[in-house]
Design a protein around this motif. Sequence first.
Motif, mmCIF file in Angstrom:
data_model
loop_
_atom_site.group_PDB
_atom_site.id
_atom_site.type_symbol
_atom_site.label_atom_id
_atom_site.label_comp_id
_atom_site.label_asym_id
_atom_site.label_seq_id
_atom_site.Cartn_x
_atom_site.Cartn_y
_atom_site.Cartn_z
ATOM 1 N N HIS A 288 0.841 -1.205 0.000
ATOM 2 C CA HIS A 288 0.000 0.000 0.000
ATOM 3 C C HIS A 288 0.876 1.254 0.000
ATOM 4 O O HIS A 288 0.587 2.231 -0.716
ATOM 5 N N ALA A 289 1.942 1.235 0.807
ATOM 6 C CA ALA A 289 2.827 2.395 0.876
ATOM 7 C C ALA A 289 3.468 2.672 -0.484
ATOM 8 O O ALA A 289 3.583 3.837 -0.905
ATOM 9 N N ASN A 292 1.439 4.592 -2.686
ATOM 10 C CA ASN A 292 1.063 5.916 -2.194
ATOM 11 C C ASN A 292 2.278 6.786 -1.880
ATOM 12 O O ASN A 292 2.311 7.523 -0.892
ATOM 13 N N PHE A 294 5.605 6.093 -1.272
ATOM 14 C CA PHE A 294 6.806 5.641 -0.574
ATOM 15 C C PHE A 294 7.741 4.958 -1.573
ATOM 16 O O PHE A 294 7.280 4.284 -2.505
ATOM 17 N N SER A 329 9.467 9.539 0.916
ATOM 18 C CA SER A 329 9.477 8.744 2.147
ATOM 19 C C SER A 329 10.089 7.383 1.853
ATOM 20 O O SER A 329 9.484 6.564 1.150
ATOM 21 N N ASP A 442 -3.257 0.740 5.202
ATOM 22 C CA ASP A 442 -2.752 2.097 5.034
ATOM 23 C C ASP A 442 -1.997 2.609 6.261
ATOM 24 O O ASP A 442 -1.861 3.822 6.450
ATOM 25 N N SER A 445 0.918 5.105 5.623
ATOM 26 C CA SER A 445 0.366 6.368 5.148
ATOM 27 C C SER A 445 -0.268 7.138 6.297
ATOM 28 O O SER A 445 -0.189 8.375 6.362
ATOM 29 N N ARG A 448 2.374 8.895 8.316
ATOM 30 C CA ARG A 448 2.793 10.120 7.615
ATOM 31 C C ARG A 448 1.758 11.224 7.757
ATOM 32 O O ARG A 448 2.082 12.400 7.974
#
Length: 456
Positions: A288-289, A292, A294, A329, A442, A445, A448
């Motif tokens: 997932h990261a 999004n 990363f 990130s 998530d 995320s 973050r």
Amino acid sequence: MSPLPPGPLVAFYGDDFTGSSAVMEVMAFAGLSAVMFLSPPTPARLAAFADRRCIGIAGIARSRPPDWMDEHLPPLYAALGRIGAPLVHYKVCSTFDSSPQIGSIGRAIDLGAQAFPARWIPLVVGAPALERYQVFGQLFAGLNGTAHRLDRHPVMARHPVTPMDEADLIRHLGRQTGRRMGLIDFPSIKRGDGDRKRRALAGDDAPVIAIDVLDDETLAAAGALIWQARSEGRFVAGSQGVEYALVAHWREAGLIPCDAPVPTTAPAERIAVVSGSCSPVTAGQIAHAEENGFASLRLDVTQAVDDVTWDREIGRVLEQAKSIAAAASPLIYTARGPDDPAIAALAEACRSAGADPARVNDRIGAGLGRVLEAMIADGGLTRAAIAGGDTSGHAALALGIDALEAIAPLAAGSPLCRAHATRPGRDGLELALKGGQMGTPDFFSAVRAGRRLDAA
């Protein structure tokens, strides 16, 4: 009902770092200040946090053999005793993963009974907020909305170090200690018979008495049993379910407010993440990261069997990670789930090199800490996350911090924390420690964004 006494209410030792932060979370977000030290504090350092209502020490006993416990736990228990709290808690993972050879909860309890003589040792593992339920002594754990008996759990039954092949906690614990045991089951609690059963089971031999927890009523009842009979049982074992139970009882009894303000935090533009977890939950969070924003890098753990090759591998990853941290990130990981070929490759590398797997795992954790330290320093980052219970301790210590306080909720069991350090530049760092099973896809995320996962 007498008011809560002044000073610390609970002193605890967590058998891994991520689980320790979960204890802080329960207490802090109930309005009871909490601090967790990463190693036994000096008297001067402890004095700086003397007003906290919950004081703990995070440790690594979950990944250590009984002879390590024999050497290290007695002085740790002595340090906890000096804090003066009415309850001393040996905190275990909420999935109770342990064995006679590694992370023996039974040995830890036997040592605790020597340090804190009692007529009973409460054991509370169930924590409905985490989808952990104990029914007739059997432990169930939720995954993706479905509760599984622990010996049939898709993850814990396949744990690479301590696979859980027994859901009956008394039977499982009986492999690790010869201590007498008993159970206060949920029908006894529902008919108001819990304390009578406790008195019948208690004795000079300090038996372990497990308490079923499966809903709010049994949770509060477990807290009442522990708190009201604490003069006969100061030493408590179990998950953060112990603190959930105490808070539920204190609220029900009107000793603390039912609703404490929920703290929030601002988003961070960039964070750094390191993961030593091989859980499928963490694997999903890594994926997932990546989707999004990363940027991920794999650390080749087979190189950790040798100091020279490991330093070379750390250097390789650092060079790439430093450039990432300046603009995005970075996320450094060692495996993507229990079926990742890296796990078998590491085991084979240890065999071929004649390397001690425990020492290699320590080296991996410390290496992840070195990478994280460099990413934070070179990228000017103020927030980070560490995934993996065994990894977190080594990685956090490499950052040069000595204490954490929970400052905002993220996922149950994994709060965002503020670091305390005497080292310049690390005091105030925001850090989330995540066990393998914790959090939704998530999670990184959310760290973050500074967003609570169950919030809209």
